[in-house]
Design a protein around this motif. Structure first.
Motif, PDB file in Angstrom:
ATOM      1  N   ASP A 172       0.848  -1.187   0.000  1.00 37.73           N
ATOM      2  CA  ASP A 172       0.000   0.000   0.000  1.00 37.73           C
ATOM      3  C   ASP A 172       0.886   1.241   0.000  1.00 37.73           C
ATOM      4  O   ASP A 172       1.842   1.332   0.778  1.00 37.73           O
ATOM      5  CB  ASP A 172      -0.896   0.041   1.242  1.00 37.73           C
ATOM      6  N   MET A 173       0.541   2.216  -0.846  1.00 39.93           N
ATOM      7  CA  MET A 173       1.306   3.459  -0.913  1.00 39.93           C
ATOM      8  C   MET A 173       0.354   4.629  -1.135  1.00 39.93           C
ATOM      9  O   MET A 173      -0.556   4.549  -1.973  1.00 39.93           O
ATOM     10  CB  MET A 173       2.328   3.398  -2.057  1.00 39.93           C
ATOM     11  N   ALA A 174       0.573   5.726  -0.407  1.00 39.12           N
ATOM     12  CA  ALA A 174      -0.252   6.919  -0.572  1.00 39.12           C
ATOM     13  C   ALA A 174       0.627   8.155  -0.468  1.00 39.12           C
ATOM     14  O   ALA A 174       1.455   8.274   0.444  1.00 39.12           O
ATOM     15  CB  ALA A 174      -1.350   6.967   0.481  1.00 39.12           C
ATOM     16  N   LEU A 175       0.449   9.093  -1.400  1.00 39.23           N
ATOM     17  CA  LEU A 175       1.194  10.351  -1.405  1.00 39.23           C
ATOM     18  C   LEU A 175       0.239  11.507  -1.622  1.00 39.23           C
ATOM     19  O   LEU A 175      -0.597  11.468  -2.528  1.00 39.23           O
ATOM     20  CB  LEU A 175       2.247  10.348  -2.513  1.00 39.23           C
ATOM     21  N   TYR A 176       0.392  12.553  -0.781  1.00 35.50           N
ATOM     22  CA  TYR A 176      -0.368  13.787  -0.973  1.00 35.50           C
ATOM     23  C   TYR A 176       0.605  14.951  -1.007  1.00 35.50           C
ATOM     24  O   TYR A 176       1.406  15.128  -0.078  1.00 35.50           O
ATOM     25  CB  TYR A 176      -1.392  13.973   0.147  1.00 35.50           C
ATOM     26  N   GLN A 177       0.578  15.719  -2.087  1.00 36.82           N
ATOM     27  CA  GLN A 177       1.407  16.912  -2.219  1.00 36.82           C
ATOM     28  C   GLN A 177       0.507  18.120  -2.427  1.00 36.82           C
ATOM     29  O   GLN A 177      -0.370  18.100  -3.297  1.00 36.82           O
ATOM     30  CB  GLN A 177       2.354  16.791  -3.417  1.00 36.82           C
ATOM     31  N   SER A 178       0.727  19.180  -1.647  1.00 31.90           N
ATOM     32  CA  SER A 178      -0.038  20.413  -1.809  1.00 31.90           C
ATOM     33  C   SER A 178       0.911  21.587  -1.610  1.00 31.90           C
ATOM     34  O   SER A 178       1.444  21.782  -0.517  1.00 31.90           O
ATOM     35  CB  SER A 178      -1.188  20.487  -0.801  1.00 31.90           C
ATOM     36  N   GLY A 179       1.145  22.324  -2.674  1.00 33.15           N
ATOM     37  CA  GLY A 179       2.063  23.454  -2.597  1.00 33.15           C
ATOM     38  C   GLY A 179       2.848  23.574  -3.879  1.00 33.15           C
ATOM     39  O   GLY A 179       2.333  23.322  -4.975  1.00 33.15           O
ATOM     40  N   SER A 180       4.133  23.907  -3.745  1.00 36.58           N
ATOM     41  CA  SER A 180       4.982  24.133  -4.900  1.00 36.58           C
ATOM     42  C   SER A 180       6.370  23.556  -4.650  1.00 36.58           C
ATOM     43  O   SER A 180       6.867  23.569  -3.517  1.00 36.58           O
ATOM     44  CB  SER A 180       5.097  25.644  -5.172  1.00 36.58           C
ATOM     45  N   ASP A 181       6.977  23.040  -5.695  1.00 37.84           N
ATOM     46  CA  ASP A 181       8.364  22.557  -5.623  1.00 37.84           C
ATOM     47  C   ASP A 181       8.532  21.440  -4.604  1.00 37.84           C
ATOM     48  O   ASP A 181       9.523  21.384  -3.884  1.00 37.84           O
ATOM     49  CB  ASP A 181       9.307  23.729  -5.302  1.00 37.84           C
ATOM     50  N   ASN A 182       7.572  20.530  -4.542  1.00 34.21           N
ATOM     51  CA  ASN A 182       7.681  19.346  -3.692  1.00 34.21           C
ATOM     52  C   ASN A 182       8.054  18.148  -4.560  1.00 34.21           C
ATOM     53  O   ASN A 182       7.438  17.912  -5.597  1.00 34.21           O
ATOM     54  CB  ASN A 182       6.363  19.068  -2.973  1.00 34.21           C
ATOM     55  N   LEU A 183       9.052  17.380  -4.109  1.00 33.69           N
ATOM     56  CA  LEU A 183       9.508  16.210  -4.852  1.00 33.69           C
ATOM     57  C   LEU A 183       9.544  15.007  -3.927  1.00 33.69           C
ATOM     58  O   LEU A 183      10.035  15.095  -2.796  1.00 33.69           O
ATOM     59  CB  LEU A 183      10.899  16.444  -5.442  1.00 33.69           C
ATOM     60  N   ALA A 184       9.045  13.879  -4.417  1.00 31.24           N
ATOM     61  CA  ALA A 184       9.031  12.656  -3.615  1.00 31.24           C
ATOM     62  C   ALA A 184       9.370  11.459  -4.493  1.00 31.24           C
ATOM     63  O   ALA A 184       8.808  11.299  -5.583  1.00 31.24           O
ATOM     64  CB  ALA A 184       7.671  12.455  -2.959  1.00 31.24           C
ATOM     65  N   ILE A 185      10.293  10.634  -3.995  1.00 27.93           N
ATOM     66  CA  ILE A 185      10.593   9.350  -4.619  1.00 27.93           C
ATOM     67  C   ILE A 185      10.280   8.274  -3.576  1.00 27.93           C
ATOM     68  O   ILE A 185      10.966   8.167  -2.557  1.00 27.93           O
ATOM     69  CB  ILE A 185      12.061   9.255  -5.062  1.00 27.93           C
ATOM     70  N   LEU A 186       9.229   7.502  -3.819  1.00 28.58           N
ATOM     71  CA  LEU A 186       8.788   6.471  -2.881  1.00 28.58           C
ATOM     72  C   LEU A 186       8.954   5.110  -3.551  1.00 28.58           C
ATOM     73  O   LEU A 186       8.471   4.890  -4.666  1.00 28.58           O
ATOM     74  CB  LEU A 186       7.330   6.684  -2.484  1.00 28.58           C
ATOM     75  N   THR A 187       9.625   4.185  -2.846  1.00 31.79           N
ATOM     76  CA  THR A 187       9.936   2.885  -3.422  1.00 31.79           C
ATOM     77  C   THR A 187       9.637   1.777  -2.422  1.00 31.79           C
ATOM     78  O   THR A 187      10.098   1.828  -1.280  1.00 31.79           O
ATOM     79  CB  THR A 187      11.422   2.811  -3.825  1.00 31.79           C
ATOM     80  N   GLN A 188       8.856   0.793  -2.849  1.00 33.40           N
ATOM     81  CA  GLN A 188       8.583  -0.395  -2.042  1.00 33.40           C
ATOM     82  C   GLN A 188       9.065  -1.625  -2.806  1.00 33.40           C
ATOM     83  O   GLN A 188       8.689  -1.831  -3.954  1.00 33.40           O
ATOM     84  CB  GLN A 188       7.089  -0.532  -1.753  1.00 33.40           C
ATOM     85  N   ASP A 189       9.898  -2.426  -2.150  1.00 33.10           N
ATOM     86  CA  ASP A 189      10.431  -3.641  -2.757  1.00 33.10           C
ATOM     87  C   ASP A 189      10.238  -4.776  -1.754  1.00 33.10           C
ATOM     88  O   ASP A 189      11.017  -4.923  -0.822  1.00 33.10           O
ATOM     89  CB  ASP A 189      11.912  -3.463  -3.092  1.00 33.10           C
ATOM     90  N   GLY A 190       9.169  -5.537  -1.932  1.00 30.96           N
ATOM     91  CA  GLY A 190       8.832  -6.598  -0.995  1.00 30.96           C
ATOM     92  C   GLY A 190       7.334  -6.810  -0.969  1.00 30.96           C
ATOM     93  O   GLY A 190       6.627  -6.408  -1.895  1.00 30.96           O
ATOM     94  N   ASP A 191       6.838  -7.410   0.106  1.00 29.52           N
ATOM     95  CA  ASP A 191       5.422  -7.729   0.213  1.00 29.52           C
ATOM     96  C   ASP A 191       4.814  -7.139   1.488  1.00 29.52           C
ATOM     97  O   ASP A 191       5.480  -7.042   2.527  1.00 29.52           O
ATOM     98  CB  ASP A 191       5.218  -9.255   0.245  1.00 29.52           C
ATOM     99  N   ASN A 192       3.539  -6.746   1.386  1.00 32.19           N
ATOM    100  CA  ASN A 192       2.749  -6.326   2.551  1.00 32.19           C
ATOM    101  C   ASN A 192       3.358  -5.143   3.293  1.00 32.19           C
ATOM    102  O   ASN A 192       3.338  -5.071   4.519  1.00 32.19           O
ATOM    103  CB  ASN A 192       2.576  -7.501   3.524  1.00 32.19           C
ATOM    104  N   ASN A 193       3.893  -4.187   2.559  1.00 36.58           N
ATOM    105  CA  ASN A 193       4.456  -2.994   3.163  1.00 36.58           C
ATOM    106  C   ASN A 193       3.472  -1.836   3.084  1.00 36.58           C
ATOM    107  O   ASN A 193       2.629  -1.783   2.190  1.00 36.58           O
ATOM    108  CB  ASN A 193       5.764  -2.618   2.463  1.00 36.58           C
ATOM    109  N   GLY A 194       3.586  -0.886   4.017  1.00 34.60           N
ATOM    110  CA  GLY A 194       2.719   0.281   4.044  1.00 34.60           C
ATOM    111  C   GLY A 194       3.526   1.565   4.020  1.00 34.60           C
ATOM    112  O   GLY A 194       4.549   1.683   4.694  1.00 34.60           O
ATOM    113  N   MET A 195       3.052   2.549   3.243  1.00 33.94           N
ATOM    114  CA  MET A 195       3.772   3.808   3.102  1.00 33.94           C
ATOM    115  C   MET A 195       2.790   4.942   2.862  1.00 33.94           C
ATOM    116  O   MET A 195       2.000   4.902   1.922  1.00 33.94           O
ATOM    117  CB  MET A 195       4.762   3.692   1.938  1.00 33.94           C
TER     118      MET A 195
END
Length: 232
Positions: free
Chosen positions: A161-184
């Protein structure tokens, strides 16, 4: 909430309580995976490209059975590219507002779900990749300034499971999941946040990271979670 050491000092032995990064004991009643988290508040620069977009365009490729792709575009400049290879995958993209939106989403495997929302008067860009089965991803970008928000979201494995919320300006996110049953779950509010968060292993906990604006507010983080997978 007390400065006193509780009975059964968790630092004296492996008694099932996390202490000094040991994540609990080595028995089944503790954290069997020995999860470890490393945080760097001065990470290297993050680069996510914002391609030029004019007018609107949607490109969808699906190979397999019972895949579904939905795209809504009301933004004046919007680009969406969806590739699905497998069965029972679902990708939903909504690009609204008065600005510019760019999305590339790839799902390979079965029963993956991705919902991507981009809105606001500014620019948003997202690159989404899911490889495996039963992964769930939600991304909501709201661009409010002159500099674009960017996200690179990758899931490799099953039932992440992965969830990202960005609100504003000049926000950068690199989200990586490698495996099983992880939460982010990650939230970036304001301007100038940088987040690179990696999970390697299975059953890693969701740290629920929130950034509220730039380096002065702790908005520059590199986080790595690992799990040895020790079955004991």
């Amino acid at each position: 909430d007390t400065p006193k050491t509780p009975p059964g000092n968790p630092c004296l032995k492996n008694n099932g309580n996390p202490c000094n990064g040991n994540n609990g004991n080595i028995g089944a009643q503790g954290n069997a995976g020995h999860e470890k988290t490393k945080i760097d508040k001065k990470p290297p620069p993050i680069s996510i490209t914002m391609p030029a977009v004019t007018d609107r365009g949607v490109f969808i490729t699906q190979v397999g059975d019972r895949n579904e792709a939905n795209v809504l575009q009301t933004a004046p400049n919007a680009y969406a590219k969806i590739d699905q290879d497998g069965n029972n995958n679902d990708a939903d993209v909504a690009q609204t507002g008065t600005g510019t939106a760019y999305t590339e989403a790839t799902q390979t495997g079965d029963q993956n779900f991705a919902r991507i929302q981009q809105n606001g008067p500014g620019q948003n860009v997202s690159y989404v990749t899911q490889t495996g089965s039963g992964n769930w991803l939600w991304s909501d970008q709201e661009a409010l300034g002159a500099i674009y928000n960017g996200a690179k979201l990758t899931q490799t494995g099953n039932y992440n499971d992965m969830a990202l919320y960005q609100s504003g300006s000049d926000n950068l996110a690199i989200l990586t999941q490698d495996g099983d049953n992880n939460g982010m779950t990650a939230t970036q509010l304001g301007d100038g946040n940088r987040l690179s968060w990696t999970q390697q292993g299975d059953n890693l906990s969701d740290l629920q990271i929130t950034q509220t604006g730039g380096s002065q507010a702790g908005g520059q983080l590199l986080i790595t979670q690992t799990n040895t997978g020790n079955p004991h």
